[in-house]
Write an enzyme that holds these catalytic residues in place. Structure first.
Site, PDB file in Angstrom:
ATOM      1  CG  ASP A 326      -0.228   0.158   2.539  1.00 20.89           C
ATOM      2  OD1 ASP A 326       1.026   0.099   2.543  1.00 20.89           O
ATOM      3  OD2 ASP A 326      -0.897   0.324   3.572  1.00 20.89           O
ATOM      4  CG  ASP A 328       1.379   3.446   4.801  1.00 18.60           C
ATOM      5  OD1 ASP A 328       0.166   3.189   4.794  1.00 18.60           O
ATOM      6  OD2 ASP A 328       2.263   2.589   4.984  1.00 18.60           O
ATOM      7  CG  ASP A 440      -3.612   2.963   4.658  1.00 18.99           C
ATOM      8  OD1 ASP A 440      -4.671   2.784   4.026  1.00 18.99           O
ATOM      9  OD2 ASP A 440      -2.961   2.038   5.184  1.00 18.99           O
TER      10      ASP A 440
END
Length: 469
Positions: A326, A328, A440
């Site tokens: 992912d 961040d 995120d």
């Protein structure tokens, strides 16, 4: 003189690669290079031919496919000087085993690949010297450098497998011990060749030392192989590969008799959270690694939407990794208090443009936690305002690996992604050429930026080493 080094990795013309694929090769994981020095070309040719007849791959010239170098009547120091020289020309990061010819003759006599024993190894005396002269290793992880590409992958992978198995068995203490041991091995400035090199190294318990000793003696560890082949561990890893599924959920599913993701989806007793539903819906996209180029382009797009704010990529990418699961991003504003409403504004833009495929917003409880005292919260870092999202990312044929991309190519990719995020898209599923990517967002006050940056860069045990702003 020894044959010249082949500088390309596993190319079609690589003699090592050709020999590994030849009919009759019984051990495809082994590629041997027989050093000619002190042996002579005739004897080298004879030994190479015998080894091939026994099913071993033998490279005619040194290349990155070589896993074992064997020598006869050579001084270890001479072999290692030669090996480091040709490995540097090839760009080889992990050096092969360096062995006496007795290992190969023993293997040919038995007709199988024998484990490498200490008596077979030609020791690198310079590494041992570095070990004895190196400064003491700090006990705290935050005081140690932990490079992404370290010298002891064989041992750390084994210890991390044991840590994962301990976590699945809900033995947190053992899991932490193995992870600490792996962490300290990553920081060592030398390759471990014998257990004596680890005297005085902190965080290595008796169990970890025993595992390392078995790996040194046999090249493999029975306990580690049992963990890797354990059915529960395999199933738990599959369950936890779904976004939103943690250890407790995966354990509950396993105890309920579920053994695959299809069984989970079909079970009427399983109630999925919104995040888990999104994890299943976009599973194929989210299982694909996110490249550094993709992470950079997403960051550039968010900066274009919030031009007066600080947007910093954290997590594994900031630690120097070339891929991750992912992206961040840490958001703040140079004016204290200016961060209030920043995330809401960003999410509003992204939702209007149709780029948000899923979002899970968590409000800021940092002030309440701070007022109540640190003892009231397990992690103050998790009290900052944040949002876990899945965003639509267009793929570009110009995207290459982070190491190979050129500045002009990256600028074009950034412009393409920024253009995408400023286009009104109202579709809920990726179209051809698009993919779903986890992003995120964490927002903190500027006064807390340095601490949030350290905390969200991670990792859980190792201190961050390389910084990319």
């Amino acid at each position: 003189m020894d044959p010249a080094c082949s500088t390309k990795r596993r190319r079609v013309g690589d003699p090592g690669a050709q020999r590994a694929d030849r009919p009759g090769t019984k051990f495809p994981e082994v590629m041997i290079f027989v050093r000619e020095s002190k042996m002579g070309s005739s004897r080298r040719a004879m030994i190479s031919a015998l080894a091939r007849e026994k099913g071993f791959g033998v490279a005619d010239s040194f290349s990155t496919s070589v896993t074992h170098v064997v020598a006869e009547r050579n001084q270890p120091k001479d072999v290692w000087i030669w090996l480091k020289k040709v490995s540097a020309k090839c760009g080889l990061e992990v050096l092969p085993e360096v062995l006496d010819i007795s290992w190969l003759t023993d293997c040919m006599e038995s007709g199988c690949r024998l484990p490498v024993e200490d008596r077979h190894r030609l020791k690198d005396e310079s590494e041992e010297e570095v070990c004895t002269k190196s400064p003491s290793i700090p006990i705290y992880a935050c005081q140690r450098k932990t490079p992404v590409n370290h010298l002891n992958h064989h041992f750390t992978c084994a210890l991390e497998a044991l840590a994962e198995g301990a976590e699945f068995s809900e033995s947190d203490g053992r899991a932490l011990a193995f992870r600490r041991a792996a962490s300290v091995l990553k920081s060592l400035p030398f390759r471990v060749a014998k257990i004596e090199q680890l005297r005085g190294v902190p965080c290595l318990g008796k169990h970890s030392i025993r595992i390392i000793q078995e790996l040194l003696d046999l090249g493999a560890c029975k306990e580690v192989e049992q963990i890797r082949s354990n059915e529960m561990n395999k199933v738990m890893k599959v369950f936890m590969s779904v976004w939103g599924v943690g250890l407790k959920t995966a354990t509950r599913w396993y105890r309920d008799g579920l053994r695959s993701l299809s069984e989970v989806r079909a079970s009427p007793s399983v109630k999925l959270t919104r995040m888990q539903q999104a994890g299943f819906e976009y599973y194929r996209d989210l299982a694909r690694p996110v490249s550094h180029v993709e992470a950079d382009t997403i960051t550039a797009a968010i900066r274009a939407l919030l031009p007066n704010s600080f947007i910093t990529i954290t997590g594994g990418f900031r630690r120097g990794k070339d891929a991750g699961h992912d992206v961040d991003l840490l958001l703040t504003h140079p004016d204290e208090g200016g961060e209030v409403g920043l995330l809401s504004k960003l999410l509003e833009h992204l939702n209007e443009q149709g780029s948000v495929m899923f979002q899970d917003y968590r409000d800021n409880t940092y002030k309440e936690t701070n007022a109540a005292g640190f003892n009231e919260s397990k992690s103050t870092m998790d009290r900052f305002e944040r949002c876990f999202t899945i965003l639509r990312l267009p793929l570009s044929p110009r995207v290459t690996s982070h190491k190979d991309d050129k500045v002009t190519g990256r600028q074009e990719v950034n412009e393409a992604v920024t253009s995408h995020y400023t286009t009104n898209l109202r579709k809920k599923i990726p179209e051809p050429g698009e993919r779903a990517v986890r992003v995120d967002f964490v927002v903190c006050p500027y006064s807390q930026y340095a601490f949030a940056l350290l905390g969200w860069t991670g990792s859980q045990i190792n201190s961050p080493m390389s910084h990319r702003m």
